[in-house]
Structure formats: structure tokens, C-alpha cells
Design a protein around this motif. Structure first.
Motif, PDB file in Angstrom:
ATOM      1  N   ALA A  73      62.893  50.080  33.344  1.00 49.40           N
ATOM      2  CA  ALA A  73      61.841  51.016  33.121  1.00 49.40           C
ATOM      3  C   ALA A  73      61.268  51.114  31.639  1.00 49.40           C
ATOM      4  N   ALA A  74      62.257  50.463  30.557  1.00 51.77           N
ATOM      5  CA  ALA A  74      61.783  50.374  29.318  1.00 51.77           C
ATOM      6  C   ALA A  74      60.507  49.367  28.934  1.00 51.77           C
ATOM      7  N   ILE A  75      60.247  48.392  30.146  1.00 50.35           N
ATOM      8  CA  ILE A  75      59.233  47.594  30.083  1.00 50.35           C
ATOM      9  C   ILE A  75      58.093  48.218  30.523  1.00 50.35           C
ATOM     10  N   LEU A  76      57.163  48.752  29.586  1.00 51.39           N
ATOM     11  CA  LEU A  76      55.863  49.188  30.001  1.00 51.39           C
ATOM     12  C   LEU A  76      55.999  50.813  30.983  1.00 51.39           C
ATOM     13  N   GLY A  77      57.349  51.334  30.791  1.00 49.08           N
ATOM     14  CA  GLY A  77      57.555  52.633  31.759  1.00 49.08           C
ATOM     15  C   GLY A  77      57.897  52.116  32.959  1.00 49.08           C
ATOM     16  N   ASP A  78      57.439  51.026  33.375  1.00 50.24           N
ATOM     17  CA  ASP A  78      57.561  50.300  34.953  1.00 50.24           C
ATOM     18  C   ASP A  78      57.077  48.835  34.801  1.00 50.24           C
ATOM     19  N   PRO A  79      58.029  47.964  35.121  1.00 52.51           N
ATOM     20  CA  PRO A  79      57.753  46.601  34.858  1.00 52.51           C
ATOM     21  C   PRO A  79      56.778  46.029  35.937  1.00 52.51           C
ATOM     22  N   ARG A  80      56.506  46.866  36.963  1.00 56.18           N
ATOM     23  CA  ARG A  80      55.571  46.468  37.931  1.00 56.18           C
ATOM     24  C   ARG A  80      54.115  46.311  37.170  1.00 56.18           C
ATOM     25  N   ARG A  81      53.977  47.047  36.223  1.00 57.20           N
ATOM     26  CA  ARG A  81      52.818  46.955  35.422  1.00 57.20           C
ATOM     27  C   ARG A  81      52.442  45.678  34.638  1.00 57.20           C
ATOM     28  N   ALA A  82      53.585  44.936  34.257  1.00 62.70           N
ATOM     29  CA  ALA A  82      53.450  43.731  33.549  1.00 62.70           C
ATOM     30  C   ALA A  82      52.601  42.800  34.274  1.00 62.70           C
ATOM     31  N   VAL A  83      52.371  42.712  35.675  1.00 62.22           N
ATOM     32  CA  VAL A  83      51.508  41.667  36.331  1.00 62.22           C
ATOM     33  C   VAL A  83      50.100  41.951  35.741  1.00 62.22           C
ATOM     34  N   VAL A  84      49.924  43.127  35.852  1.00 64.56           N
ATOM     35  CA  VAL A  84      48.431  43.825  35.643  1.00 64.56           C
ATOM     36  C   VAL A  84      48.249  43.466  34.252  1.00 64.56           C
ATOM     37  N   GLU A  85      48.944  43.940  33.366  1.00 64.01           N
ATOM     38  CA  GLU A  85      48.984  43.928  32.032  1.00 64.01           C
ATOM     39  C   GLU A  85      48.550  42.055  31.596  1.00 64.01           C
ATOM     40  N   ALA A  86      49.364  41.210  32.320  1.00 65.14           N
ATOM     41  CA  ALA A  86      49.325  39.947  31.924  1.00 65.14           C
ATOM     42  C   ALA A  86      47.886  39.538  32.405  1.00 65.14           C
ATOM     43  N   ALA A  87      47.332  39.859  33.565  1.00 60.94           N
ATOM     44  CA  ALA A  87      46.026  39.494  34.049  1.00 60.94           C
ATOM     45  C   ALA A  87      44.977  40.139  33.223  1.00 60.94           C
ATOM     46  N   ARG A  88      45.299  41.263  32.697  1.00 57.80           N
ATOM     47  CA  ARG A  88      44.078  41.852  32.003  1.00 57.80           C
ATOM     48  C   ARG A  88      44.202  40.892  30.422  1.00 57.80           C
ATOM     49  N   LEU A  89      45.028  40.681  29.909  1.00 54.30           N
ATOM     50  CA  LEU A  89      45.235  39.883  28.597  1.00 54.30           C
ATOM     51  C   LEU A  89      44.548  38.490  28.717  1.00 54.30           C
ATOM     52  N   ALA A  90      45.161  37.842  30.053  1.00 52.65           N
ATOM     53  CA  ALA A  90      44.794  36.420  30.199  1.00 52.65           C
ATOM     54  C   ALA A  90      43.315  36.273  30.531  1.00 52.65           C
ATOM     55  N   ALA A  91      42.672  37.259  31.150  1.00 52.68           N
ATOM     56  CA  ALA A  91      41.184  37.285  31.338  1.00 52.68           C
ATOM     57  C   ALA A  91      40.577  37.492  29.934  1.00 52.68           C
ATOM     58  N   ALA A  92      41.034  38.314  29.448  1.00 53.75           N
ATOM     59  CA  ALA A  92      40.417  38.337  27.934  1.00 53.75           C
ATOM     60  C   ALA A  92      40.168  37.165  27.163  1.00 53.75           C
ATOM     61  N   VAL A  93      41.228  36.335  27.105  1.00 54.04           N
ATOM     62  CA  VAL A  93      41.237  35.137  26.429  1.00 54.04           C
ATOM     63  C   VAL A  93      40.857  33.801  27.178  1.00 54.04           C
ATOM     64  N   GLY A  94      40.539  34.127  28.524  1.00 54.79           N
ATOM     65  CA  GLY A  94      40.158  32.911  29.154  1.00 54.79           C
ATOM     66  C   GLY A  94      41.209  31.951  29.745  1.00 54.79           C
ATOM     67  N   VAL A  95      42.341  32.621  30.118  1.00 55.36           N
ATOM     68  CA  VAL A  95      43.312  31.946  30.778  1.00 55.36           C
ATOM     69  C   VAL A  95      43.554  32.630  32.523  1.00 55.36           C
ATOM     70  N   GLU A  96      43.605  31.652  33.465  1.00 53.52           N
ATOM     71  CA  GLU A  96      43.939  32.096  34.638  1.00 53.52           C
ATOM     72  C   GLU A  96      45.593  31.593  34.939  1.00 53.52           C
ATOM     73  N   LEU A  97      46.132  32.601  35.534  1.00 51.09           N
ATOM     74  CA  LEU A  97      47.494  32.601  35.900  1.00 51.09           C
ATOM     75  C   LEU A  97      47.773  31.925  37.191  1.00 51.09           C
ATOM     76  N   GLU A  98      48.561  30.741  37.215  1.00 53.32           N
ATOM     77  CA  GLU A  98      48.597  29.923  38.289  1.00 53.32           C
ATOM     78  C   GLU A  98      49.801  30.020  39.177  1.00 53.32           C
ATOM     79  N   PRO A  99      49.578  29.980  40.618  1.00 57.36           N
ATOM     80  CA  PRO A  99      50.822  30.103  41.639  1.00 57.36           C
ATOM     81  C   PRO A  99      51.944  29.260  41.112  1.00 57.36           C
ATOM     82  N   GLY A 100      53.053  29.407  41.128  1.00 57.54           N
ATOM     83  CA  GLY A 100      54.464  28.871  40.714  1.00 57.54           C
ATOM     84  C   GLY A 100      54.603  28.981  39.172  1.00 57.54           C
ATOM     85  N   TRP A 101      53.826  29.672  38.631  1.00 54.37           N
ATOM     86  CA  TRP A 101      54.334  30.180  37.047  1.00 54.37           C
ATOM     87  C   TRP A 101      55.186  31.130  36.897  1.00 54.37           C
TER      88      TRP A 101
END
Length: 259
Positions: A190-218
Motif C-alpha cells: 500500500a506504500a506504492i501510490l497508496g494502492d499499487p493497482r494505480r501503478a498501471v494507470v500512472e505508467a500509462a499516463r506518463l508513457a502517453a505524455a512522452v510518446g511510449v506505448e507499453l507492449e504486451p509481455g513487458w
């Protein structure tokens, strides 16, 4: 030599470089420019034959942000050449001032280009305990937010334990981080963003902002559940996460690994 080449050489020679002079522009603009340096830095690894393995989030816990004197999340990239086998003896002579921290690691099941993709049921298909090795290429392990982004968020290595089915309802798990058989930190995912499930959304947000697409299997290294600890020769490092199992490795000087 440009900034990416300078940081790449620092990593390859294990010789730190001075922190750049403070920027004079807006921090948001400096961070965006730093992601461009990061892309160049990672590309240098790929040009030598390495392959992308996924992404990582940095500064996902309030304690870690306080420890390093920064205030926002960051996104980095990890490569197959950074992988450490679970239970292995590893040579740490090629690092500058490495530190280790326990991680939750997600296995992505689909391409994620938007936050909506991150919320899809198959965005994550498995989860595992992990350990990340971070190794700033700057002297004294000190940097600004833009500096660490340019340095690919200090990414240096990672170990992943056994994969388990992903249960999004079981997100608050106990974490024990051990050095040489002694628990140095006990905490919760729970120390991870208050809920680690949020990590996927945050990674998507940051990746989109810098032009990166997250790939299946990553892999997605979701962030550290505790503060980092120095990694020294002879250290046995182990992370155990409730319900997920454990992952470990032992740091050795090069001569011992070769023997």
C-alpha cells in the motif's frame, strides 16, 4: 559528447559524473526535455544489442520521494541486459554506488497506449515479487527531478520472483525486505501510490505524455514499497511479499563470481 553519451559512458565505466548545473527554465519543460535524453540513452543500449523488457515507475512512495528530495513520479525503461536471475550470485563491480529496494512487478497482457487501456481487465495478467537495483550515474547519488529522468531513473538491474495469477482485489500485501537474513524494512504494498493497482494507470499516463506505448509481455516495476538500501559486496538481498513468495540474489566481487 552529448548528455546521453556522457551518462552511458558513466554506466559502462562505473565512473560517476557531476550533477549538471541547475536549470533556469520551468521544471515541467526541463523534465520533458530530460525524457528525450532518456530515449537517446536507452537507444544506445539497444544499438549494442540489448532489448527492451518493460518500464519502471520511480518515487511512488512518499518515503522514497522524501529520501531523494524530489516530489513527482517518473517513468524509466528496463532492458533484458539488466535482468538478474532469482537466486543468482551477481557481480556488482560494474556499478558505481548501487542501492536495492523491494518491488511489485506486473506482467502486462496487452498493448497500453492510453489510460483507458490500463483499466482494461487484461492489462495485467500476472504479478511477482521483485528487487530493483538502482545506481545513479551522478556523483553522491544526488540529482534534480530532470537529472534523474535523463539518467533513466537510475535503472541498473532487477530480479523477478515466481509469477502468480493477478488478483486485483488482493493489493494490500505485507512486504519484508532482508539484507543478510535480517529484516531491514517491513512494510506494505500500500506504500506504492497508496494502492499499487494505480501503478498501471500512472505508467500509462506518463508513457502517453512522452510518446511510449507499453507492449504486451513487458514488465512493469510498480515502485518500491520501502526505502532503498546500499548494496555492498557479499550482501544477500531478499524480498518476500505476502501471498506472492520471495526473490533473492547475492552480490559478489567479480573475482568470486568468476571463481
Amino acid at each position: 559528447m552529448n548528455r546521453a553519451q556522457l551518462l552511458d559512458e558513466a554506466a559502462r565505466t562505473a565512473k560517476a559524473v557531476p550533477q549538471p548545473a541547475p536549470g533556469t527554465g520551468r521544471e515541467e519543460d526541463e523534465v520533458l526535455a530530460a525524457y528525450g535524453v532518456q530515449r537517446e540513452l536507452v537507444q544506445l543500449r539497444l544499438d549494442r544489442g540489448d532489448r527492451l523488457a518493460g518500464v519502471k515507475l520511480g518515487f511512488t512512495s512518499e518515503g522514497k520521494r522524501r529520501q531523494m528530495g524530489v516530489h513527482d513520479l517518473i517513468l524509466g525503461q528496463v532492458t533484458e541486459g539488466m535482468a538478474v536471475a532469482d537466486g543468482a550470485d551477481i557481480d556488482i563491480s560494474g556499478f558505481i554506488h548501487p542501492r536495492v529496494e523491494p518491488e511489485v512487478v506486473y506482467l502486462l497482457g496487452r498493448r497500453i497506449a492510453t489510460v483507458a487501456d490500463a483499466l482494461a481487465p487484461d492489462a495485467v495478467v500476472a504479478v511477482a515479487p521483485g528487487i530493483e537495483i538502482i545506481d545513479s550515474r551522478y556523483e553522491n547519488f544526488r540529482f534534480s527531478l530532470a537529472d534523474v529522468v535523463a539518467d533513466n531513473t537510475s535503472a541498473a538491474g532487477f530480479a523477478v520472483g515466481p509469477w502468480q495469477p493477478y488478483d486485483p482485489g488482493a493489493w494490500n500485501r505485507g512486504v519484508v525486505f532482508e539484507l543478510d537474513g535480517r529484516a531491514v524494512h517491513v512494510g506494505s504494498t500500500a506504500a506504492i501510490l497508496g494502492d499499487p493497482r494505480r501503478a498501471v494507470v500512472e505508467a500509462a499516463r506518463l508513457a502517453a505524455a512522452v510518446g511510449v506505448e507499453l507492449e504486451p509481455g513487458w514488465l512493469l516495476l510498480a515502485g518500491a514499497a520501502t526505502p532503498a538500501e546500499p548494496l555492498v559486496p557479499g550482501s544477500h538481498v531478499r524480498t518476500e511479499i505476502q501471498g506472492l513468495g520471495s526473490v533473492s540474489f547475492t552480490a559478489r566481487p567479480a573475482a568470486e563470481v568468476a571463481a
